[in-house]
Design a protein around this motif. Sequence first.
Motif, PDB file in Angstrom:
ATOM      1  N   LYS A 155       0.791  -1.285   0.016  1.00 19.13           N
ATOM      2  CA  LYS A 155      -0.002  -0.051   0.001  1.00 19.13           C
ATOM      3  C   LYS A 155       0.937   1.278   0.114  1.00 19.13           C
ATOM      4  N   LEU A 156       2.029   1.114   0.644  1.00 21.31           N
ATOM      5  CA  LEU A 156       2.989   2.349   0.835  1.00 21.31           C
ATOM      6  C   LEU A 156       3.281   2.628  -0.718  1.00 21.31           C
ATOM      7  N   ALA A 157       3.832   1.484  -1.281  1.00 16.78           N
ATOM      8  CA  ALA A 157       4.296   1.713  -2.614  1.00 16.78           C
ATOM      9  C   ALA A 157       3.274   1.977  -3.703  1.00 16.78           C
ATOM     10  N   GLU A 158       2.164   1.557  -3.552  1.00 24.12           N
ATOM     11  CA  GLU A 158       1.098   2.022  -4.263  1.00 24.12           C
ATOM     12  C   GLU A 158       0.669   3.670  -4.017  1.00 24.12           C
ATOM     13  N   GLY A 159       0.902   3.938  -2.736  1.00 19.73           N
ATOM     14  CA  GLY A 159       0.736   5.526  -2.613  1.00 19.73           C
ATOM     15  C   GLY A 159       2.066   6.232  -3.339  1.00 19.73           C
ATOM     16  N   GLN A 160       3.063   5.790  -3.424  1.00 18.22           N
ATOM     17  CA  GLN A 160       4.291   6.283  -4.140  1.00 18.22           C
ATOM     18  C   GLN A 160       3.962   6.451  -5.414  1.00 18.22           C
ATOM     19  N   VAL A 161       3.433   5.329  -5.935  1.00 18.84           N
ATOM     20  CA  VAL A 161       3.098   5.464  -7.610  1.00 18.84           C
ATOM     21  C   VAL A 161       2.260   6.478  -7.698  1.00 18.84           C
ATOM     22  N   SER A 162       1.168   6.523  -6.905  1.00 17.51           N
ATOM     23  CA  SER A 162      -0.043   7.527  -7.208  1.00 17.51           C
ATOM     24  C   SER A 162       0.610   8.785  -7.138  1.00 17.51           C
ATOM     25  N   GLU A 163       1.460   8.977  -6.075  1.00 16.03           N
ATOM     26  CA  GLU A 163       2.016  10.646  -5.860  1.00 16.03           C
ATOM     27  C   GLU A 163       3.088  11.000  -6.967  1.00 16.03           C
ATOM     28  N   ILE A 190       9.852  -0.882  -6.943  1.00 14.06           N
ATOM     29  CA  ILE A 190       8.640   0.090  -7.457  1.00 14.06           C
ATOM     30  C   ILE A 190       8.740   1.654  -6.572  1.00 14.06           C
ATOM     31  N   GLY A 191       9.108   1.559  -5.386  1.00 15.28           N
ATOM     32  CA  GLY A 191       9.288   2.765  -4.724  1.00 15.28           C
ATOM     33  C   GLY A 191      10.525   3.532  -5.078  1.00 15.28           C
ATOM     34  N   ASP A 192      11.803   2.967  -5.293  1.00 12.54           N
ATOM     35  CA  ASP A 192      12.891   3.594  -5.929  1.00 12.54           C
ATOM     36  C   ASP A 192      12.491   4.042  -7.322  1.00 12.54           C
ATOM     37  N   LEU A 193      11.715   3.650  -8.257  1.00  6.82           N
ATOM     38  CA  LEU A 193      11.370   4.148  -9.533  1.00  6.82           C
ATOM     39  C   LEU A 193      10.464   5.265  -9.479  1.00  6.82           C
ATOM     40  N   SER A 194       9.359   5.308  -8.278  1.00  7.29           N
ATOM     41  CA  SER A 194       8.381   6.196  -8.124  1.00  7.29           C
ATOM     42  C   SER A 194       9.361   7.481  -7.949  1.00  7.29           C
TER      43      SER A 194
END
Length: 226
Positions: free
Chosen positions: A21-29, A94-98
């Motif tokens: 969910k945290l990574a999902e939020g990062q992508v959204s942001e 995924i977080g790094d790429l965001s």
Amino acid sequence: MSTYFEMELANLKSIIKKIGKLAEGQVSEAVKILLQEPETAEGKAIKKTEAKIDKLDVKIDEICQSIFALKQPVATDLRFIMSAMQISNEIERIGDLSISIVKKAKSIKEKHDLIEKFDIADIARQVEAITIKTNECFVAQDGKATGEIFVFNKDIKNSCEEAIHGIINEMKVNSKAVVSGTNLVIVLKHLERISEHCTNIAEYVYFTVNAKIIKHDKLDDILSGE
């Protein structure tokens, strides 16, 4: 009463759900910043979230190592624990790429014309959607959803390649678009990689549920229910 082993497995699944969910939020942001949507933050929240993900990633490794050392899991539990460590790594990427998208998006000047011309907003929304769908796949441990995620990823890959081709052609005839176009191509490659990491996570879910590695299988076999 639940055994210690069962509690650890539940804790492991809970932590992966949380970092997902945290990574999902990062992508959204990152998508919001790329598209410069109203009331968009500057990306500081993404960096703070990354620190949280890193800590939880370490916690996942600790739990998995503890279970391996003390409980010697077998069958489905063993597959889940093996997959958990890999899924955690995929989520971290995924977080790094965001974060990389945010950095590049800020350096793209006059990007809206290119974004609109090559449907970048639609691609970014698709990547948001596949991230959400992948998290749902993990939470539900739904092996059947893997095929849908594979198809989704293929569509995203094709859209990214088409947009990149269009941007490169635009840069050939419009020198003013070179800097922004180059950075936007890099962003598209990052979006494509996020989608691929989602596919990897789906593969691990399929392995956990079906005891079968599908990385090199044909997509048609998966969709047919094999």
